[in-house]
Design an enzyme around this catalytic site. Structure first.
Site, PDB file in Angstrom:
ATOM      1  N   ARG A   9      -8.415  52.731  -2.357  1.00  0.00           N
ATOM      2  CA  ARG A   9      -7.401  52.846  -3.398  1.00  0.00           C
ATOM      3  C   ARG A   9      -7.938  53.676  -4.552  1.00  0.00           C
ATOM      4  O   ARG A   9      -9.058  53.471  -5.023  1.00  0.00           O
ATOM      5  CB  ARG A   9      -7.019  51.472  -3.926  1.00  0.00           C
ATOM      6  CG  ARG A   9      -5.885  51.607  -4.916  1.00  0.00           C
ATOM      7  CD  ARG A   9      -5.551  50.329  -5.579  1.00  0.00           C
ATOM      8  NE  ARG A   9      -6.618  49.876  -6.452  1.00  0.00           N
ATOM      9  CZ  ARG A   9      -6.601  48.681  -7.034  1.00  0.00           C
ATOM     10  NH1 ARG A   9      -5.605  47.848  -6.792  1.00  0.00           N
ATOM     11  NH2 ARG A   9      -7.574  48.317  -7.836  1.00  0.00           N
TER      12      ARG A   9
ATOM     13  N   HIS B 145     -15.415   6.126  -2.051  1.00  0.00           N
ATOM     14  CA  HIS B 145     -14.512   7.114  -2.639  1.00  0.00           C
ATOM     15  C   HIS B 145     -15.200   8.471  -2.771  1.00  0.00           C
ATOM     16  O   HIS B 145     -14.661   9.512  -2.397  1.00  0.00           O
ATOM     17  CB  HIS B 145     -14.051   6.614  -4.015  1.00  0.00           C
ATOM     18  CG  HIS B 145     -13.219   7.604  -4.741  1.00  0.00           C
ATOM     19  ND1 HIS B 145     -13.732   8.463  -5.669  1.00  0.00           N
ATOM     20  CD2 HIS B 145     -11.915   7.913  -4.618  1.00  0.00           C
ATOM     21  CE1 HIS B 145     -12.777   9.234  -6.117  1.00  0.00           C
ATOM     22  NE2 HIS B 145     -11.656   8.917  -5.508  1.00  0.00           N
TER      23      HIS B 145
ATOM     24  N   CYS C  65      -2.762  42.985   0.065  1.00  0.00           N
ATOM     25  CA  CYS C  65      -4.155  42.918  -0.377  1.00  0.00           C
ATOM     26  C   CYS C  65      -4.309  42.175  -1.692  1.00  0.00           C
ATOM     27  O   CYS C  65      -5.368  42.167  -2.288  1.00  0.00           O
ATOM     28  CB  CYS C  65      -4.771  44.310  -0.459  1.00  0.00           C
ATOM     29  SG  CYS C  65      -3.933  45.367  -1.641  1.00  0.00           S
TER      30      CYS C  65
ATOM     31  N   ASN D 256      -0.864  40.627  -6.611  1.00  0.00           N
ATOM     32  CA  ASN D 256      -1.329  40.170  -7.929  1.00  0.00           C
ATOM     33  C   ASN D 256      -0.436  40.782  -9.008  1.00  0.00           C
ATOM     34  O   ASN D 256       0.122  40.084  -9.845  1.00  0.00           O
ATOM     35  CB  ASN D 256      -2.779  40.600  -8.174  1.00  0.00           C
ATOM     36  CG  ASN D 256      -3.719  40.079  -7.112  1.00  0.00           C
ATOM     37  OD1 ASN D 256      -3.444  39.051  -6.500  1.00  0.00           O
ATOM     38  ND2 ASN D 256      -4.813  40.785  -6.871  1.00  0.00           N
TER      39      ASN D 256
ATOM     40  N   GLU E 229       3.556  47.162  -5.716  1.00  0.00           N
ATOM     41  CA  GLU E 229       3.132  46.114  -6.659  1.00  0.00           C
ATOM     42  C   GLU E 229       3.955  46.120  -7.936  1.00  0.00           C
ATOM     43  O   GLU E 229       3.661  45.393  -8.872  1.00  0.00           O
ATOM     44  CB  GLU E 229       1.631  46.227  -6.947  1.00  0.00           C
ATOM     45  CG  GLU E 229       1.164  47.599  -7.369  1.00  0.00           C
ATOM     46  CD  GLU E 229      -0.350  47.689  -7.551  1.00  0.00           C
ATOM     47  OE1 GLU E 229      -1.016  46.645  -7.628  1.00  0.00           O
ATOM     48  OE2 GLU E 229      -0.853  48.820  -7.629  1.00  0.00           O
TER      49      GLU E 229
ATOM     50  N   ARG F 284       0.836  -1.209   0.000  1.00  0.00           N
ATOM     51  CA  ARG F 284       0.000   0.000   0.000  1.00  0.00           C
ATOM     52  C   ARG F 284       0.862   1.247   0.000  1.00  0.00           C
ATOM     53  O   ARG F 284       1.919   1.287   0.605  1.00  0.00           O
ATOM     54  CB  ARG F 284      -0.898   0.004   1.249  1.00  0.00           C
ATOM     55  CG  ARG F 284      -1.523  -1.346   1.517  1.00  0.00           C
ATOM     56  CD  ARG F 284      -2.351  -1.333   2.768  1.00  0.00           C
ATOM     57  NE  ARG F 284      -3.660  -0.783   2.516  1.00  0.00           N
ATOM     58  CZ  ARG F 284      -4.566  -0.583   3.461  1.00  0.00           C
ATOM     59  NH1 ARG F 284      -4.272  -0.826   4.724  1.00  0.00           N
ATOM     60  NH2 ARG F 284      -5.743  -0.112   3.166  1.00  0.00           N
TER      61      ARG F 284
ATOM     62  N   ARG G 207     -11.411  48.734  -4.199  1.00  0.00           N
ATOM     63  CA  ARG G 207     -11.041  49.061  -5.579  1.00  0.00           C
ATOM     64  C   ARG G 207     -12.111  50.007  -6.113  1.00  0.00           C
ATOM     65  O   ARG G 207     -13.176  49.560  -6.533  1.00  0.00           O
ATOM     66  CB  ARG G 207     -10.995  47.794  -6.425  1.00  0.00           C
ATOM     67  CG  ARG G 207      -9.869  46.826  -6.067  1.00  0.00           C
ATOM     68  CD  ARG G 207      -9.995  45.574  -6.920  1.00  0.00           C
ATOM     69  NE  ARG G 207      -8.794  44.761  -6.926  1.00  0.00           N
ATOM     70  CZ  ARG G 207      -8.664  43.614  -6.248  1.00  0.00           C
ATOM     71  NH1 ARG G 207      -9.649  43.166  -5.504  1.00  0.00           N
ATOM     72  NH2 ARG G 207      -7.547  42.915  -6.326  1.00  0.00           N
TER      73      ARG G 207
HETATM   74  C1  PEP Z   1      -2.752  43.610  -6.650  1.00  0.00           C
HETATM   75  O1  PEP Z   1      -2.202  43.943  -7.682  1.00  0.00           O
HETATM   76  O2  PEP Z   1      -2.365  42.701  -5.925  1.00  0.00           O
HETATM   77  C2  PEP Z   1      -3.955  44.320  -6.200  1.00  0.00           C
HETATM   78  C3  PEP Z   1      -4.501  44.067  -5.036  1.00  0.00           C
HETATM   79  O3  PEP Z   1      -4.527  45.181  -7.082  1.00  0.00           O
HETATM   80  P1  PEP Z   1      -5.389  44.723  -8.328  1.00  0.00           P
HETATM   81  O4  PEP Z   1      -5.650  43.265  -8.195  1.00  0.00           O
HETATM   82  O5  PEP Z   1      -6.617  45.531  -8.309  1.00  0.00           O
HETATM   83  O6  PEP Z   1      -4.493  45.054  -9.472  1.00  0.00           O
HETATM   84 MG    MG Z   2      -2.683  45.814  -8.602  1.00  0.00          MG
END
Ligand code: PEP
Ligand code: MG
Length: 875
Positions: free
Chosen positions: A617, A455, A832, A769, A746, A93, A561
């Protein structure tokens, strides 16, 4: 000295999970506890990693140690592989550190061959059993090790049954099973091109390799990605002496939980089958009996089992999930592990264990998987609607939640429909590991066969997907994609609703309602609050989101945003007018329309947050997201602006960018159009003054956040506009309102220049992001197109947009924190980006000393729990 690659069960313990895998470590621990465990050995997870390092080969050293341990096992068992007097049979196993349904599970009866089976048949008083074991072994080995596919063997079984005019497997005689075993061997030769291996050592090495290979199969890779399990862990292999649950009516096998894995209630729950082998219970082929009935069938074994359950729970101080076999009235333990459970059960069990004095609050906080909470935060069926609607069927409540969707009949369809934006309910006779991706895509899963430990049930609970299993009232026609339930024929695309908490099935769509944090959930969250250091804010753009987030415990807004406030209704019109203005005057006229709308929204945000921090923002949209594309909208805009359609189209064309994500967005909009920042500042400050006036005991202190800053002078330029406007507003109102101006980090350059930038920024917030997008240099919107190739080639294990790249993007974050704080030691710093709600990323944020994470409202409790776990783990 050579490295140790193999351990007897007597050489390990539960602390050695990393090396022996969960199953191996617990088999060793149960052995140490003096429980009846068939003995054997574990090949380590490091041997698996080495197998891959050696180019998918078991090297001589590892092979040598396995052979040595076979001998040791033979000695312990007093039996020998391939022996004509006393043959040793084993199970093989897989067992990684965390249990993984995508991997190879079990091979039973390994060690059998033509000679050995004859010996067994002759020596035991039960030749049927011997031949049944053999044909099962050939079937499993062919399927699991050599990937021949079950169906060929099932067809052969059906053929033999047809020839004999019987319908049930149990009516097959010893001779029938013998005939089948030989047919299976022939089938193997046809499919593989070689004879079925008769040497038990060859069989074993092939099985070990199959376990190692299964670590890297596509299902396992998907499961690992979803559950944050690193590829580098590898899996162990457990080789254990067979005990037989299919020796006759005094033998059996089963699985059980010490507490109910769906609700958490404290009572033994499980299933067993007499005269059966393990896979019969989990495969859902025969419907098992409830564990309580074992009391009548085999009272002694039952009592012993109950005693062991108590012992194991006391020892592990957690709910246990166990497998056992009874061989001719004697009980054996084959496995124990901390049982998988629903989120609801996880909370109940943790609270109960604290109340029973078994564990501390800290342990309770640590034992709940934050990702699991998700299911509790999602909608349930409206209780009124439930009262007034008759279910059309009821089966096992295998995994809770409310699901409505269109019926589909296979995993591929589920995936395909889901990708087209449809909600689907996957209806199957039974599910198998191949169905994982389809199950993930489905809102809910309904199966005809299988118990709580099938499962479908286990996997759905792990994924937090609603599942109702074992609905035998359904008459299913998978080939023609229809089923009948309560006299109604359902076809692909028909709507169905499932209640995974009650097991009830409803025709059509039932209304749902939101979940709330009460009772045990509230208790656990209160404990989490006690131990965490990180604050948890939310990303909320509308007053409704903000309110929801507050209810779920958000301690502020980390990101509003502002452009998202214009997605609704006719608000977009004014926004488009602003974008498509030719002159400052035109733009200012559009902004005049926007100002009161924004101010109103901001007031509601401050109200919802009751004096907690609100970060607003300033505009950041790549403008292409907002320009009209269809003729009607273009015409509408032209009329509003007093322009011709052609003029508007010209403006739209001029706004076209090759790379809008790196284009005219963020603070660059303010540099080109300062009037936008002026309007937004007025809206923020006026709203704050009004709300502060209405609630004198609140500390309303707006945090104005400038996006996409890359340079000190750029921030200075924008900040001057903000400060001039804000101070004028405050003076005009005769207010003493305080506010802060900070920036998102960023863009990699901002992280590298953070000391300069901190001179003008009162706070930083990482927009991971964009920071991820720009650090890797690939688009956050398009990465999906090639990420799969990156997973397949093992270049990436995870999507860096979901799970923070701690060593690359993380290094930039650490740099920015160090540089920023060198200039402004008391500045507050948060995150964020989407990562703010991902548990492993939250832990990283804790470690690098952020003040808060900010995430979407439904992830607030998840982030709080992850933050508490991070604090406890790094204490
Ligand atoms: C980011 O870039 O992480 C962010 C929070 O801003 P947005 O996603 O609005 O670009
Ligand atoms: Mg951004």
């Amino acid at each position: 000295m050579a490295k140790k690659w193999v351990y007897l069960f007597t050489e390990g313990n539960t602390e050695m999970k990393n090396l022996l895998g969960g199953k191996g470590a617990n088999l060793a621990e149960m052995t140490n506890l003096g429980l009846p465990v068939p003995q054997g050995f574990t090949i380590t997870t490091e041997a698996c990693t080495q197998y891959y390092e050696d180019g998918e080969k078991i090297n001589d050293e590892i092979m040598g140690q396995i052979m040595e341990y076979i001998e040791k096992m033979e000695e312990i068992a007093g039996k020998k592989f391939g022996d004509k007097e006393n043959p040793l049979l084993v199970s093989v196993r897989s067992g990684a550190r965390a249990s993984m349904p995508g991997m190879m599970d079990t091979i039973l009866n390994l060690g059998l061959n033509e000679e050995v089976v004859e010996v067994l048949a002759a020596k035991s008083s039960n030749p049927r059993w011997a031949w049944d074991c053999y044909r099962r072994f050939i079937q499993m080995f062919s399927d699991v090790v050599m990937e021949v596919g079950k169906k060929f063997f099932e067809e052969l079984i059906d053929r033999v049954k047809k020839e004999k005019g019987i319908t049930e497997d149990v009516d097959l005689t010893a001779d029938d099973l013998k005939k089948l075993a030989y047919l299976f061997r022939e089938e193997y030769k046809v499919k593989i091109g070689k004879d079925f291996p008769d040497d038990p050592k060859t069989q074993l090495m092939e099985a070990v390799k199959a376990v190692f290979r299964s670590w890297d199969n596509p299902r396992a890779n998907v499961y690992r990605r979803d559950n944050d399990i690193p590829y580098s862990w590898g899996t162990a292999v457990n080789v254990q002496m067979m005990v037989f649950g299919n020796l006759g009516e005094t033998s059996g096998t089963g699985v059980a939980f010490t507490r109910n894995p769906a609700t958490g209630e404290k009572h033994l729950m499980g299933e067993f089958l007499m005269n059966a082998q393990g896979e019969d219970v989990v495969a859902g082929v025969r419907t098992p009996r409830k564990i309580d009935q074992l009391k009548e069938v085999m009272p002694e074994a039952y009592n012993k089992f109950v005693e062991i359950c108590g012992k194991l729970e006391d020892h592990y101080r957690d709910m246990q999930d166990m497998e056992f076999t009874i061989e001719d009235t004697k009980l054996y333990m084959l496995q124990t592990r901390n049982g998988k459970r629903t989120a609801k059960a996880a909370l109940t069990i943790a609270c109960d264990l604290v109340d029973e004095g078994m564990i501390s609050e800290e342990k309770a906080v640590k034992m709940i998987d934050p990702r699991n909470l998700d299911t509790l935060l999602h909608p349930q069926f409206d209780s009124e609607a439930l009262k007034n609607t008759e279910p059309i069927g009821k089966a096992l409540a295998a995994s809770p939640g409310a699901a409505c969707g269109k019926v589909v009949f296979n995993a591929d369809d589920a995936k395909c429909w889901h990708e087209k934006g449809e909600k689907v309910i996957l209806v199957r006779l039974e599910t198998s590991p191949e169905d994982i991706e389809g199950m993930k895509a489905a809102q809910g899963i309904l199966t005809v066969r299988g118990g709580m430990t099938s499962h479908a049930a286990v996997v759905a609970r792990g994924m937090g997907t609603c599942c109702v299993s074992g609905c035998s009232e359904i008459s299913m026609d998978e080939d023609n994609k229809t089923f009948t339930l309560a006299g109604k024929e359902f076809h692909e695309g028909d709507w169905l609703s499932l209640d995974g908490s009650t097991g009830k099935i409803y025709d059509g769509v039932l209304p749902t309602m939101d979940a709330t944090i009460v009772g045990e959930f509230g208790r656990i969250m209160a404990w989490a609050d006690k131990y965490r250091r990180l604050k948890v804010r939310t990303n909320a753009d509308t007053p409704a989101d903000a309110k929801k987030a507050r209810e779920l415990g958000a301690e502020g807004i980390g990101l509003c945003r502002t452009e998202h406030m214009f997605f609704e209704g006719d608000r977009i019109d004014a926004f488009r007018e602003m974008i498509c203005s030719d002159t400052v005057e035109e733009r200012e006229a559009a902004l005049e329309k926007i100002l009161p709308v924004q101010q109103g929204d901001f007031e509601k945000l401050y109200e919802a947050l009751e004096g907690n921090p609100v970060t607003i923002r300033f505009l950041d949209p790549p403008l292409h997201e907002f320009v009209p594309t269809d003729e009607e909208d273009i015409k509408k805009l032209a009329d509003a602006q007093g322009k011709t359609v052609a003029q508007i189209k010209n403006i739209i064309n001029s706004l076209h960018e090759f790379n809008p994500m790196m284009g005219h967005r963020g603070c660059r909009l303010t540099v080109t159009y300062p009037e936008i920042a002026r309007m937004q500042t007025k809206a923020v400050i006026r709203a704050a003054i009004n709300v502060q006036k209405a609630h004198e005991d609140w500390n309303v202190c707006p945090e104005i956040m400038i996006p996409l800053i890359c340079d000190e002078k750029e921030l200075k330029f924008v900040k001057n506009i903000v400060v001039e406007t804000a101070d004028a507003e405050i003076a005009a109102a005769g207010s003493n309102l305080k506010y802060e101006v900070g920036t998102m980090i960023e863009i990699p350059r901002a992280a590298l220049m953070a000391d300069d930038i901190a001179k003008d920024a009162e706070f930083f917030c990482f927009g991971t992001n964009d920071l991820t997008q720009m650090t890797y240099g690939f688009s956050r919107d398009d990465a999906g197109k090639f990420l799969n190739a990156y997973y397949n080639t093992k270049i990436f294990e995870n999507d860096p947009f979901t799970k923070l790249d701690q060593i690359g993007v993380g290094k930039l974050m650490e740099t920015a924190i160090k540089l920023g704080k060198s200039v402004r030691p008391d500045m507050h710093i948060g995150i964020c980006g989407e990562h703010g709600g991902d548990p492993s990323s939250v832990e990283f944020c804790h470690k690098i000393g952020l003040d808060y994470v900010s995430c979407s409202p439904f992830r607030v409790p998840i982030a709080k729990l992850a933050a508490a776990q991070a604090a406890l783990a790094n204490k």
